[in-house]
Scaffold this motif. Structure first.
Motif, PDB file in Angstrom:
ATOM      1  N   ARG A 130       0.886  -1.123  -0.086  1.00 44.13           N
ATOM      2  CA  ARG A 130       0.036  -0.113  -0.083  1.00 44.13           C
ATOM      3  C   ARG A 130       0.749   1.265  -0.201  1.00 44.13           C
ATOM      4  NH1 ARG A 130      -3.990   2.278   4.246  1.00 44.13           N
ATOM      5  NH2 ARG A 130      -2.902   3.830   3.427  1.00 44.13           N
TER       6      ARG A 130
ATOM      7  N   ASP B  94       1.024   4.638   1.375  1.00 46.49           N
ATOM      8  CA  ASP B  94       0.610   5.468   2.388  1.00 46.49           C
ATOM      9  C   ASP B  94       0.556   6.900   2.208  1.00 46.49           C
ATOM     10  OD1 ASP B  94       0.228   6.717   4.978  1.00 46.49           O
ATOM     11  OD2 ASP B  94       1.390   5.281   6.200  1.00 46.49           O
ATOM     12  N   ARG B  95      -0.598   7.543   2.037  1.00 44.61           N
ATOM     13  CA  ARG B  95      -0.700   8.874   1.483  1.00 44.61           C
ATOM     14  C   ARG B  95      -0.322   9.815   2.750  1.00 44.61           C
ATOM     15  NH1 ARG B  95      -6.283   9.414   2.958  1.00 44.61           N
ATOM     16  NH2 ARG B  95      -6.960   7.269   2.970  1.00 44.61           N
ATOM     17  N   VAL B  96      -0.917   9.327   4.039  1.00 44.67           N
ATOM     18  CA  VAL B  96      -0.436  10.168   5.312  1.00 44.67           C
ATOM     19  C   VAL B  96       1.041  10.363   5.451  1.00 44.67           C
ATOM     20  CG1 VAL B  96      -0.749  10.520   7.621  1.00 44.67           C
ATOM     21  CG2 VAL B  96      -2.709   9.884   6.171  1.00 44.67           C
ATOM     22  N   ARG B  97       1.757   9.656   5.101  1.00 41.91           N
ATOM     23  CA  ARG B  97       3.373   9.489   5.676  1.00 41.91           C
ATOM     24  C   ARG B  97       4.310   9.590   4.324  1.00 41.91           C
ATOM     25  NH1 ARG B  97       0.869   5.715   8.513  1.00 41.91           N
ATOM     26  NH2 ARG B  97       0.667   6.135  10.692  1.00 41.91           N
TER      27      ARG B  97
ATOM     28  N   ALA C  86      -8.423   6.365   8.721  1.00 38.24           N
ATOM     29  CA  ALA C  86      -7.523   6.067   7.585  1.00 38.24           C
ATOM     30  C   ALA C  86      -6.939   7.419   7.144  1.00 38.24           C
ATOM     31  CB  ALA C  86      -8.485   5.509   6.194  1.00 38.24           C
ATOM     32  N   ASP C  87      -7.841   8.402   7.207  1.00 41.65           N
ATOM     33  CA  ASP C  87      -7.212   9.634   7.021  1.00 41.65           C
ATOM     34  C   ASP C  87      -6.089  10.348   7.783  1.00 41.65           C
ATOM     35  OD1 ASP C  87      -8.894   9.894   4.819  1.00 41.65           O
ATOM     36  OD2 ASP C  87     -10.725  11.202   5.830  1.00 41.65           O
ATOM     37  N   LEU C  88      -6.241   9.657   9.150  1.00 39.08           N
ATOM     38  CA  LEU C  88      -5.334  10.160  10.327  1.00 39.08           C
ATOM     39  C   LEU C  88      -3.970   9.454  10.052  1.00 39.08           C
ATOM     40  CD1 LEU C  88      -5.511  11.626  12.949  1.00 39.08           C
ATOM     41  CD2 LEU C  88      -6.339   9.974  13.927  1.00 39.08           C
ATOM     42  N   GLY C  89      -4.370   8.245   9.336  1.00 40.41           N
ATOM     43  CA  GLY C  89      -3.083   7.442   9.112  1.00 40.41           C
ATOM     44  C   GLY C  89      -3.044   6.071   9.541  1.00 40.41           C
ATOM     45  N   VAL C  90      -4.149   5.761  10.097  1.00 37.09           N
ATOM     46  CA  VAL C  90      -4.337   4.258  10.664  1.00 37.09           C
ATOM     47  C   VAL C  90      -4.349   3.418   9.319  1.00 37.09           C
ATOM     48  CG1 VAL C  90      -5.699   2.541  11.427  1.00 37.09           C
ATOM     49  CG2 VAL C  90      -5.472   4.591  12.688  1.00 37.09           C
TER      50      VAL C  90
END
Ligand code: SF4
Ligand code: SF4
Lengths: 85, 386
Positions: free
Chosen positions: A15, A17-20, B65-69
């Protein structure tokens, strides 16, 4: 033995990871943060390509990288970890 | 932006946000067909009528998921008792979250599992009480539970999903450790986690009955070493070191509000599944606040995050960034002060509490009674060993 067409082992998810802003391998009890181009290599491991084919595609994209030397060994290592099958 | 944020508003926006969480433990229901002695479910179980609805869980997973989980454990109680479990799995998977079902296996059918797998379920962890069916059923408080688990294991491996076993160890099953580990290869599990019981929730009330003796533990460690060698490459044997015996505290959940969050059946969000018992924590809920606010700004998550909250001996200890002063719930359960150094640590002024527990003489094993639970009539029936 039939030709190995690497694909993710059961329960393993690749995956972005769009956040990181990193590529991840998600496993039942573990998250592996993929370094460098590992994500790009593993993205080609979808069970349809054999190893020479993966090497050819990556070499076409990165003609100067030591793909043929490094990628097969890398894939073997990942298989030993149980993340590819 | 207000110049004087209300006290419960946490750090002002612009203050450095904590790193995002990786994992979410979703306790979908407290309902459970089993009644384990060591259960660490909170003493006041949420009523089923207060459980989050499917739309609320769907929204929670989107926010997570938006938060990073990226990973979720779907647990309970027994998550299979949620009729909408398939839709919940689909919501998590649709948000890009890897899902693992944590189940007793009771009530799992081939059809149910096929639906779950179709919805995106990635793996299953089965809780096992004992290697011996009769003893296992006694600990779980249900007849035939063991046989039902074995059946569930077969369904999971038939479906091609990775299977893990989870065993909570205590005085009454440690002696059967070898046989317990045998279950993993026999049932097709790639992983077995052997966790020593922690002392909060119901387990604390039963501590004298549950805590293994030093000799039992030394023998168990030797068994684990031997079996790891034998099963190398086939079964991963995870041994969660008990912190009561070696005088060191373990970081709880990788640090308070550092790695994961727990959402309880009624939507309360906690840094650790046992944290509901902490006094004055006032944990926020997904019905009242966005998950991002809860993680980044709620006082409950800020309370024991990092090291600023620490007192001596933790404050000046070289290990404070490694174990974060140990488990808050255990500190509270054993000292009455949640900000105290975990008594499991030999530097804790309360370390004698742990030592006294560990060195207490073993109660005779034939006298295993039903677990004591607060607020319920004490059981009149006594279950004897066969
Ligand atoms: S520990 Fe046992 S009683 Fe408690 S929730 Fe799990 S299966 Fe149910
Ligand atoms: S004093 Fe605190 S920080 Fe130091 S080892 Fe003990 S629990 Fe950990």
């Amino acid at each position: 033995m039939t030709t190995w067409r690497p694909g993710p082992a059961p329960g393993v998810l690749l995956r972005a990871d769009r956040v990181r802003g990193v590529d991840l391998l998600l496993l039942p009890e573990r998250v592996v943060v993929l370094e460098g181009s590992a994500g790009e290599v593993l993205r080609l491991c979808d069970g349809t390509r054999d190893v020479p084919q993966i090497v050819r595609e990556l070499t076409a994209r990165h003609p100067d990288a030591p793909i043929a030397d490094e990628v097969p060994a890398f894939l073997d290592r990942v298989r030993k970890e149980g993340w590819l099958r | 932006m207000t110049p004087h944020p209300a006290p419960d508003d946490g750090p002002a926006p612009g203050a450095m946000a904590p790193p995002p969480p990786w994992a979410l433990l979703a306790e979908l229901t407290h309902a459970c067909p089993l009644h384990c002695t060591y259960c660490s479910n909170p003493l006041e179980l949420a009523a089923r009528s207060t459980e989050l609805t499917l739309p609320e869980w769907q929204d929670t997973f989107r926010q997570a998921a938006d938060l990073g989980v990226v990973s979720a454990h779907l647990s309970g109680g027994e998550p299979l008792l949620r009729a909408d479990l398939t839709e919940i799995v689909a919501a998590a998977d649709g948000a890009g979250i890897h899902t693992q079902l944590i189940t007793s296996g009771v009530g799992l059918t081939r059809e149910r599992l096929a639906a779950l797998t179709g919805a995106g379920l990635r793996s299953v962890q089965l809780s096992v009480q004992h290697a011996d069916a009769a003893a296992g059923d006694r600990i779980a408080g249900r007849r035939r539970a063991h046989t039902e688990k074995e059946r569930a294991a077969a369904l999971v491996t038939d479906a091609g999903l990775p299977l893990g076993l989870n065993v909570v160890l205590h005085r009454h099953n440690l002696a059967a450790l070898d046989a317990l580990i045998d279950l993993a290869p026999a049932w097709g599990a790639g992983r077995i986690e052997l966790a020593n019981t922690q002392f909060y929730g119901w387990a604390l009330l039963n501590k004298a009955e549950l805590l293994p003796t030093r000799a039992q533990l030394a023998e168990a460690e030797e068994t684990v070493r031997r079996r790891r060698r034998e099963l190398d490459g086939r079964v991963e044997v995870i041994w969660v070191v008990p912190d009561h015996f070696d005088g060191t505290a373990k970081p709880c959940m990788g640090g308070w509000g550092a790695v994961s969050l727990t959402v309880t059946p009624d939507g309360t969000v906690l840094p650790c599944p046992a944290a509901a018992a902490l006094p004055g924590l006032d944990p926020p809920g997904v019905r009242d606040r966005p998950l991002r606010w809860i993680w980044e700004r709620s006082p409950a998550f800020a309370r024991y995050r990092g090291t600023d909250w620490m007192r001596e001996p933790c404050r000046s200890c070289a290990l404070r960034e490694r174990d974060f002063g140990g488990c808050r719930c255990q500190a509270y359960a054993l000292t009455g002060d949640a900000a105290a150094t975990d008594p499991a640590c030999r530097h804790s002024p309360h370390h004698t509490v742990i030592r006294d527990l560990v060195d207490a003489p073993a109660p005779p094993s034939r006298a295993l009674g039903r677990p004591r639970r607060p607020g319920r009539p004490s059981p009149s029936r006594r279950v004897e060993n066969p």
